[in-house]
Design a protein around this motif. Structure first.
Motif, PDB file in Angstrom:
ATOM      1  N   TYR A 165    -105.276 -12.775 -56.981  1.00  0.00           N
ATOM      2  CA  TYR A 165    -106.690 -12.971 -56.697  1.00  0.00           C
ATOM      3  C   TYR A 165    -107.252 -11.849 -55.830  1.00  0.00           C
ATOM      4  CZ  TYR A 165    -110.959 -15.527 -55.497  1.00  0.00           C
ATOM      5  OH  TYR A 165    -112.276 -15.912 -55.340  1.00  0.00           O
ATOM      6  N   CYS A 175    -108.306 -16.465 -61.573  1.00  0.00           N
ATOM      7  CA  CYS A 175    -108.814 -17.631 -60.844  1.00  0.00           C
ATOM      8  C   CYS A 175    -108.129 -18.906 -61.318  1.00  0.00           C
ATOM      9  CB  CYS A 175    -110.325 -17.751 -61.034  1.00  0.00           C
ATOM     10  SG  CYS A 175    -111.287 -16.435 -60.249  1.00  0.00           S
ATOM     11  N   LEU A 194    -111.549 -23.115 -57.119  1.00  0.00           N
ATOM     12  CA  LEU A 194    -111.217 -21.995 -57.999  1.00  0.00           C
ATOM     13  C   LEU A 194    -111.310 -22.386 -59.465  1.00  0.00           C
ATOM     14  CD1 LEU A 194    -108.347 -20.393 -55.948  1.00  0.00           C
ATOM     15  CD2 LEU A 194    -110.348 -19.192 -56.814  1.00  0.00           C
ATOM     16  N   LYS A 197    -114.824 -21.946 -60.467  1.00  0.00           N
ATOM     17  CA  LYS A 197    -115.132 -20.522 -60.630  1.00  0.00           C
ATOM     18  C   LYS A 197    -114.557 -19.998 -61.942  1.00  0.00           C
ATOM     19  CE  LYS A 197    -114.683 -16.035 -58.306  1.00  0.00           C
ATOM     20  NZ  LYS A 197    -114.232 -15.329 -57.082  1.00  0.00           N
TER      21      LYS A 197
END
Length: 217
Positions: A165, A175, A194, A197
């Motif tokens: 990451y 991610c 995450l 995302k």
């Protein structure tokens, strides 16, 4: 001049004339049947046109002449895109028999082992690559994070996920791998953040969506 013709073929294909490029490439293959570059040019034109099974057959002929790394990568990719996993696996296996130290070949093998659910084998393969390549390949680190998470070692998975990451924070696959690693280490709030995302970066990816559902975003 074969090099000039190769340049013209690729220019035609790039300019949106796949039919003309294919015709010229076939003529070059007929004129130089023993030239791997001519076979690769034809295969590339066919692949650009989405004719992956035909491209793979052409790449296979190039491999019969010279089975080097660029040819292997084209051949394996074309068989995969043609939904012919057995042929792709056979091509990779043959290449690795001849070139067991090939990092790109081992990299593909490790990724396939992970996708196939054999986390322990994937860890062994991917770690052997990491010891040589170091910690600068985000995709490799992400695969290691996912593999360790699948094996139940959340601590190590989290470490690799964090390293990946740091290198590529806006990559959906990275991610996703970090989210899976955090979940394996018991950090569900971080994993959910995450996962959201990852979905935002790749909303149509079914694997990422499945991981998000499992995490419970």
């Amino acid at each position: 001049d074969p090099n000039y013709v190769l340049g013209v073929i690729r220019a035609q294909a790039t300019a949106g004339d796949p039919a003309g490029a294919a015709t010229r490439a076939r003529a070059l293959v007929a004129a130089s049947p023993g030239a791997p570059a001519a076979q690769l040019a034809l295969g590339d034109v066919l692949a650009m046109a989405g004719r992956f099974a035909e491209a793979a057959q052409v790449y296979a002929r190039a491999a019969d002449l010279t089975f080097d790394e660029p040819t292997m990568l084209r051949l394996v990719d074309a068989w995969g895109r043609a939904n012919r996993p057995r042929e792709a696996a056979a091509a990779l296996s043959l290449y690795l028999q001849q070139n067991p130290q090939s990092l790109p070949g081992q990299r593909i093998l490790g990724h396939w082992q992970l996708l196939g659910g054999d986390a322990d084998a994937a860890i062994e393969t991917l770690e052997s690559i990491r010891r040589i390549a170091g910690h600068r390949d985000a995709a490799l680190l992400a695969d290691l994070a996912t593999a360790y998470a699948a094996s139940g070692d959340g601590v190590v998975a989290r470490r690799y996920g964090r390293a990946a990451y740091r290198l590529m924070p806006m990559n959906a696959g990275v991610c996703d791998a970090y989210a899976v690693a955090l979940a394996a280490d018991g950090d569900l709030p971080g994993a959910r953040q995450l996962a959201v995302k990852a979905i935002a970066l790749a909303p149509g990816d079914p694997v990422i969506a499945a991981h998000a559902r499992a995490i419970g975003r």
